[in-house]
Scaffold this motif. Structure first.
Motif, mmCIF file in Angstrom:
data_model
loop_
_atom_site.group_PDB
_atom_site.id
_atom_site.type_symbol
_atom_site.label_atom_id
_atom_site.label_comp_id
_atom_site.label_asym_id
_atom_site.label_seq_id
_atom_site.Cartn_x
_atom_site.Cartn_y
_atom_site.Cartn_z
ATOM 1 N N TYR A 181 0.833 -1.206 0.000
ATOM 2 C CA TYR A 181 0.000 0.000 0.000
ATOM 3 C C TYR A 181 0.867 1.256 0.000
ATOM 4 O O TYR A 181 0.595 2.209 -0.741
ATOM 5 N N GLN A 188 -6.297 1.748 -3.323
ATOM 6 C CA GLN A 188 -6.247 1.935 -1.877
ATOM 7 C C GLN A 188 -7.282 1.060 -1.184
ATOM 8 O O GLN A 188 -6.980 0.431 -0.156
ATOM 9 N N MET A 189 -8.489 1.002 -1.740
ATOM 10 C CA MET A 189 -9.538 0.166 -1.161
ATOM 11 C C MET A 189 -9.130 -1.299 -1.148
ATOM 12 O O MET A 189 -9.282 -1.998 -0.134
ATOM 13 N N LEU A 226 -5.763 -1.818 1.295
ATOM 14 C CA LEU A 226 -6.075 -1.678 2.716
ATOM 15 C C LEU A 226 -7.113 -2.710 3.158
ATOM 16 O O LEU A 226 -7.102 -3.159 4.303
ATOM 17 N N GLY A 227 -7.995 -3.082 2.246
ATOM 18 C CA GLY A 227 -8.949 -4.150 2.553
ATOM 19 C C GLY A 227 -8.225 -5.466 2.801
ATOM 20 O O GLY A 227 -8.515 -6.173 3.775
ATOM 21 N N THR A 260 -15.316 4.164 -1.494
ATOM 22 C CA THR A 260 -14.109 3.402 -1.156
ATOM 23 C C THR A 260 -13.548 3.819 0.201
ATOM 24 O O THR A 260 -13.095 2.961 0.973
ATOM 25 N N SER A 261 -13.590 5.096 0.504
ATOM 26 C CA SER A 261 -13.052 5.580 1.781
ATOM 27 C C SER A 261 -13.859 5.056 2.961
ATOM 28 O O SER A 261 -13.299 4.601 3.962
ATOM 29 N N ILE A 273 -13.220 1.378 3.692
ATOM 30 C CA ILE A 273 -11.981 1.176 4.445
ATOM 31 C C ILE A 273 -12.181 1.532 5.917
ATOM 32 O O ILE A 273 -11.658 0.843 6.813
#
Length: 210
Positions: free
Chosen positions: A37, A69-70, A73-74, A123-124, A127
């Motif tokens: 990431y 990012q999704m 971090l997921g 997406t934010s 997360i």
């Protein structure tokens, strides 16, 4: 002052990438998905900055960043979870999230070249849900990546609000729009400092001993 905030965020991000990569390759406990990431974030930030200075629209890179990012971090939070049902929940949310975003792009492919507020918000918040689930687990488990998670929740919630305000203010004052972007740059610095502090707390002593 604005350039200082932006480039400070980039420099701390690069430092974090170096430190966490060092801890990972030295066979410490740095999480591979989190290192990926950080590497992905630095690459995307560098690409966006380069395109901006070349006078080329960078919105396609921005959209790629939020999707990547999704996913990363997921997978990062999925790897930290010990309960099977939680892992299934995270993977299912990621699958549904990608399906929703893919459907949106199929219906209107032009969204990929625009400031996609729905994608950023969706997406934010997804997360943040994963991060809060990790917070819940840390009530009874070891506090792994605690400060990273604090930084993620604060940054993503605050930056999402700022993006919404910035989007709503497009037809209003340029000063208000400019302020929202400046605040986001400041939040980025704070976020990276949380990540740096987590490395110091979790890996610094181990690094000295090796």
């Amino acid at each position: 002052m604005d350039d200082f905030l932006i480039y400070s965020g980039y420099l701390i991000l690069l430092l974090n990438l170096i430190l966490y990569s060092y801890s990972f390759f030295r066979k410490e406990k740095a999480n591979v998905f989190f290192v990926c990431y950080l590497a992905f974030s630095f690459t995307m930030q560098f690409s966006m900055e380069l395109l901006y200075h070349l006078g080329i629209k960078n919105l396609i890179v921005v959209n790629l960043f939020f999707i990547g990012q999704m996913i990363l971090l997921g997978m990062f939070y999925n790897s930290l979870m010990q309960i099977k049902s939680q892992k299934i929940f995270v993977k299912s949310c990621l699958a549904v999230g990608l399906l929703v975003l893919t459907t949106q792009l199929i219906i209107d492919s032009a969204e990929f070249f625009k400031f996609n507020l729905f994608e950023i918000t969706f997406t934010s918040l997804l997360i943040v849900v994963f991060a809060l689930l990790h917070f819940y687990n840390m009530l009874t488990e070891t506090k792994t990546y605690y400060y990273v998670t604090v930084g993620i929740v604060i940054y993503l919630l605050a930056s999402t609000v700022l993006f919404i305000i910035g989007n709503l203010s497009l037809g209003l004052s340029d000063d208000l729009k400019y302020l929202s972007w400046k605040l986001n740059a400041f939040l980025m610095v704070i976020y990276q400092l949380f990540i740096l502090y987590d490395w110091i707390k979790s890996f610094f002593k181990k690094t000295l001993l090796t």
